[in-house]
Design a protein around this motif. Structure first.
Motif, PDB file in Angstrom:
ATOM      1  N   ARG A 142       2.951  29.673  47.219  1.00  0.00           N
ATOM      2  CA  ARG A 142       3.270  29.824  45.801  1.00  0.00           C
ATOM      3  C   ARG A 142       2.070  29.418  44.957  1.00  0.00           C
ATOM      4  NH1 ARG A 142       4.473  26.518  41.665  1.00  0.00           N
ATOM      5  NH2 ARG A 142       4.076  24.745  43.040  1.00  0.00           N
ATOM      6  N   LEU A 178       5.288  34.053  44.035  1.00  0.00           N
ATOM      7  CA  LEU A 178       5.525  33.803  45.451  1.00  0.00           C
ATOM      8  C   LEU A 178       4.759  34.851  46.256  1.00  0.00           C
ATOM      9  CD1 LEU A 178       7.326  32.144  47.510  1.00  0.00           C
ATOM     10  CD2 LEU A 178       8.900  34.086  47.407  1.00  0.00           C
ATOM     11  N   HIS A 209       5.040  31.983  53.603  1.00  0.00           N
ATOM     12  CA  HIS A 209       4.949  32.237  52.167  1.00  0.00           C
ATOM     13  C   HIS A 209       4.165  31.103  51.541  1.00  0.00           C
ATOM     14  CE1 HIS A 209       8.201  29.290  52.261  1.00  0.00           C
ATOM     15  NE2 HIS A 209       7.714  28.920  51.096  1.00  0.00           N
ATOM     16  N   HIS A 245      10.222  24.677  43.109  1.00  0.00           N
ATOM     17  CA  HIS A 245       8.844  24.748  43.610  1.00  0.00           C
ATOM     18  C   HIS A 245       8.609  23.778  44.759  1.00  0.00           C
ATOM     19  CE1 HIS A 245       7.300  26.580  39.541  1.00  0.00           C
ATOM     20  NE2 HIS A 245       8.188  27.340  40.170  1.00  0.00           N
ATOM     21  N   LEU A 277       9.891  25.432  47.896  1.00  0.00           N
ATOM     22  CA  LEU A 277       9.008  26.535  48.305  1.00  0.00           C
ATOM     23  C   LEU A 277       7.711  25.987  48.911  1.00  0.00           C
ATOM     24  CD1 LEU A 277       9.384  29.012  45.295  1.00  0.00           C
ATOM     25  CD2 LEU A 277      10.417  29.205  47.575  1.00  0.00           C
TER      26      LEU A 277
END
Lengths: 205, 205
Positions: A56, A61, A54, A28, A31
């Motif tokens: 999260r 996602l 992107h 995480h 991301l």
């Protein structure tokens, strides 16, 4: 409570397996720090790759784009996606050409994106995206209207088959090469924000 | 002498076509500045994506890795590749959520990678890679020996179907939104090198 993703045949880090990580915290963090991902899809038997923002929320996602995007259409039709997120942390300069490398933190996720249609999840997703761009931004800007919501699609992938891969630290040279009079070490790389440039377009009033 | 790549059905920038560019100078500058590319392939009908270093000589794009890399095997067997190179230059903060964006410079190339086997091209390719990592590095380090050359494969793609796509400048808001009391503009992003960290491993002598 599971705090790691399952290791599957698809996402297990095969080459240099010791660089693999599957815990939520590591996956995480990568991301969340990275702005961009690259989404790979098969369309009409050919490879396609989409660089896109992107974000999260929990184990989901998100990406977004024009609703008419051909790759989103393929996703709606069930196309599998492979998503790569890559942060480059430094050049690793070894004494031999062969052992030169890169320090990096990367994530690979495989799965299916589905369009977010639930109005509550959709608005929460937009808020999460805006707050990733700039914390608190959602409370400042004009929110999407009906037309804009129609023009845009938000796609979500449940993170199930996902792994991280990392390299850190100094070069690792062959024993004999440590005697060579060659500078070796790491040149760190970091994405830095510059001074914000205010849009000079005047108000209409 | 052609100074631009042909615009083909595969590489023509379709969405926001005005952001497209095909001239060598623009395409090559993006490829040369970016360290990493993402290579998308179809293997056994499924999408795969490989983040890896790339470099360029003339109209040839190079990547390298372990000779036994499964994706390289697919390339040797004729698999088509889609390569994306993406530089993120800034966050674009608009007055509306909808018009938030990113300033970026990207390249998309589609084609086939072939293994470099000609000894002269191979050594020139290694030199070009090392000099991209750090100018002049090739003249300082120990060059690859026979074993290392066998363990590594260099793959080259002739750049034919390739395009660039760029966004620059301030946000573009709806006319009415310019009256909103919202800060709007660009937050520039740049990859910066930090202070080099010398490897402290002592010489064996």
């Amino acid at each position: 409570m599971s705090t790691a993703y399952d290791v599957t045949g698809t996402t297990r880090v095969k080459r240099l397996a010791k660089r693999g990580a599957y815990d939520h915290e590591t996956v995480h963090a990568i991301l969340d720090e990275a702005a961009l991902c690259h989404v790979s899809l098969v369309v009409d038997g050919r490879p396609r790759v989409l660089p896109t923002l992107h974000w999260r929320s929990g184990n989901r996602l998100y990406i977004h784009g024009n609703s008419k995007n051909g790759l989103f259409k393929a996703m709606r039709d069930g196309a599998e996606a492979a998503v790569a997120v890559t942060l480059m942390d430094g050049w690793v300069l070894a004494r031999s050409a062969f052992h030169h490398s890169v320090n990096y933190r990367s994530v690979m996720a495989v799965g299916h994106f589905e369009e977010v249609t639930d109005p509550e999840e959709l608005m929460a997703a937009y808020q999460a995206m805006m707050d990733k761009i700039h914390p608190g931004r959602w409370d400042e800007v004009r929110w999407p209207n009906e037309i804009e919501l129609k023009q845009t699609a938000v796609m979500a992938m449940e993170l199930v088959e996902v792994s991280a891969k990392l390299r850190t630290g100094p070069p690792v040279d062959d024993a004999a090469d440590y005697d060579l009079p060659v500078w070796a070490g790491v040149v760190p790389l970091k994405v830095e924000s510059g001074e914000p440039i205010k849009d000079a377009t005047p108000r209409s009033e």
